[in-house]
Design a protein around this motif. Structure first.
Motif, PDB file in Angstrom:
ATOM      1  N   LYS A  30       0.826  -1.218   0.000  1.00  0.00           N
ATOM      2  CA  LYS A  30       0.000   0.000   0.000  1.00  0.00           C
ATOM      3  C   LYS A  30       0.855   1.261   0.000  1.00  0.00           C
ATOM      4  N   LEU A  33       2.113   2.048  -3.307  1.00  0.00           N
ATOM      5  CA  LEU A  33       1.040   2.570  -4.159  1.00  0.00           C
ATOM      6  C   LEU A  33       0.556   3.924  -3.643  1.00  0.00           C
ATOM      7  N   TYR A  34       1.336   4.511  -2.749  1.00  0.00           N
ATOM      8  CA  TYR A  34       1.036   5.822  -2.163  1.00  0.00           C
ATOM      9  C   TYR A  34      -0.362   5.864  -1.562  1.00  0.00           C
ATOM     10  N   ASN A  35      -0.759   4.727  -0.968  1.00  0.00           N
ATOM     11  CA  ASN A  35      -2.053   4.565  -0.313  1.00  0.00           C
ATOM     12  C   ASN A  35      -3.250   4.802  -1.234  1.00  0.00           C
ATOM     13  N   HIS A  36      -3.043   4.629  -2.543  1.00  0.00           N
ATOM     14  CA  HIS A  36      -4.141   4.737  -3.508  1.00  0.00           C
ATOM     15  C   HIS A  36      -4.524   3.372  -4.059  1.00  0.00           C
ATOM     16  N   GLY A  37      -3.941   2.331  -3.504  1.00  0.00           N
ATOM     17  CA  GLY A  37      -4.233   0.979  -3.953  1.00  0.00           C
ATOM     18  C   GLY A  37      -3.900   0.005  -2.850  1.00  0.00           C
ATOM     19  N   ARG A  38      -4.288  -1.254  -3.054  1.00  0.00           N
ATOM     20  CA  ARG A  38      -3.979  -2.241  -2.023  1.00  0.00           C
ATOM     21  C   ARG A  38      -3.281  -3.476  -2.564  1.00  0.00           C
ATOM     22  N   HIS A  58     -15.705  -0.099  -3.380  1.00  0.00           N
ATOM     23  CA  HIS A  58     -14.832   1.061  -3.154  1.00  0.00           C
ATOM     24  C   HIS A  58     -13.430   0.860  -3.704  1.00  0.00           C
ATOM     25  N   GLU A  59     -13.314   0.053  -4.774  1.00  0.00           N
ATOM     26  CA  GLU A  59     -12.022  -0.174  -5.410  1.00  0.00           C
ATOM     27  C   GLU A  59     -12.262  -0.740  -6.803  1.00  0.00           C
ATOM     28  N   ILE A 112      -6.836  -0.523  -7.306  1.00  0.00           N
ATOM     29  CA  ILE A 112      -6.818   0.898  -6.950  1.00  0.00           C
ATOM     30  C   ILE A 112      -8.004   1.170  -6.044  1.00  0.00           C
ATOM     31  N   THR A 113      -7.765   1.857  -4.925  1.00  0.00           N
ATOM     32  CA  THR A 113      -8.848   2.117  -3.981  1.00  0.00           C
ATOM     33  C   THR A 113      -9.471   3.490  -4.234  1.00  0.00           C
ATOM     34  N   GLU A 114     -10.673   3.643  -3.711  1.00  0.00           N
ATOM     35  CA  GLU A 114     -11.458   4.875  -3.863  1.00  0.00           C
ATOM     36  C   GLU A 114     -10.748   6.022  -3.167  1.00  0.00           C
TER      37      GLU A 114
END
Length: 114
Positions: A30, A33-38, A58-59, A112-114
């Motif tokens: 994470k 991914l700069y906390n924009h994905g998991r 939410h992803e 990619i997360t919301e």
């Protein structure tokens, strides 16, 4: 930032109650991914194996096929994905992937997360 191959953990896992084991190499976490994905993985699905059907909330998950041919279950509709093809599953949608051939399927999976 960079990550060398020896720093990428590998594991063999059953994914979403799919058939057999899938070989997964984590390419980053994470933070990477700069906390924009998991999830960002290089994944190999052997013949007869699969990633079980599942939904995303939410992803969005992307499968980029590098090698081989797979049956992609896109919300209940099966389509064939081949090298160079992408399967994308967004918020509230579901998917799965099965290798029905005699050759391994290699792919990149990215969530990619919301």
């Amino acid at each position: 930032m960079y990550t060398t191959s020896e720093n990428c953990p590998r594991k063999d896992v059953r994914v979403w109650e799919g058939k057999g084991l899938v070989h997964v190499k984590d390419l980053t976490d994470k933070e990477g991914l700069y906390n924009h994905g998991r999830l960002f993985t290089h994944t190999v699905v052997d013949p007869g194996c699969s990633i079980g059907y599942h939904t995303h909330e939410h992803e969005t998950e992307f499968y980029y096929i590098i090698k081989g041919e797979a049956v992609f279950n896109d919300n209940g509709t099966e389509v064939i994905l081949r090298a160079g093809d992408i399967g994308a599953t967004g918020y509230g949608e579901g998917h799965g992937l099965e290798n029905r051939t005699d050759e391994p399927v290699e792919m990149i999976a990215l969530i990619i997360t919301e």
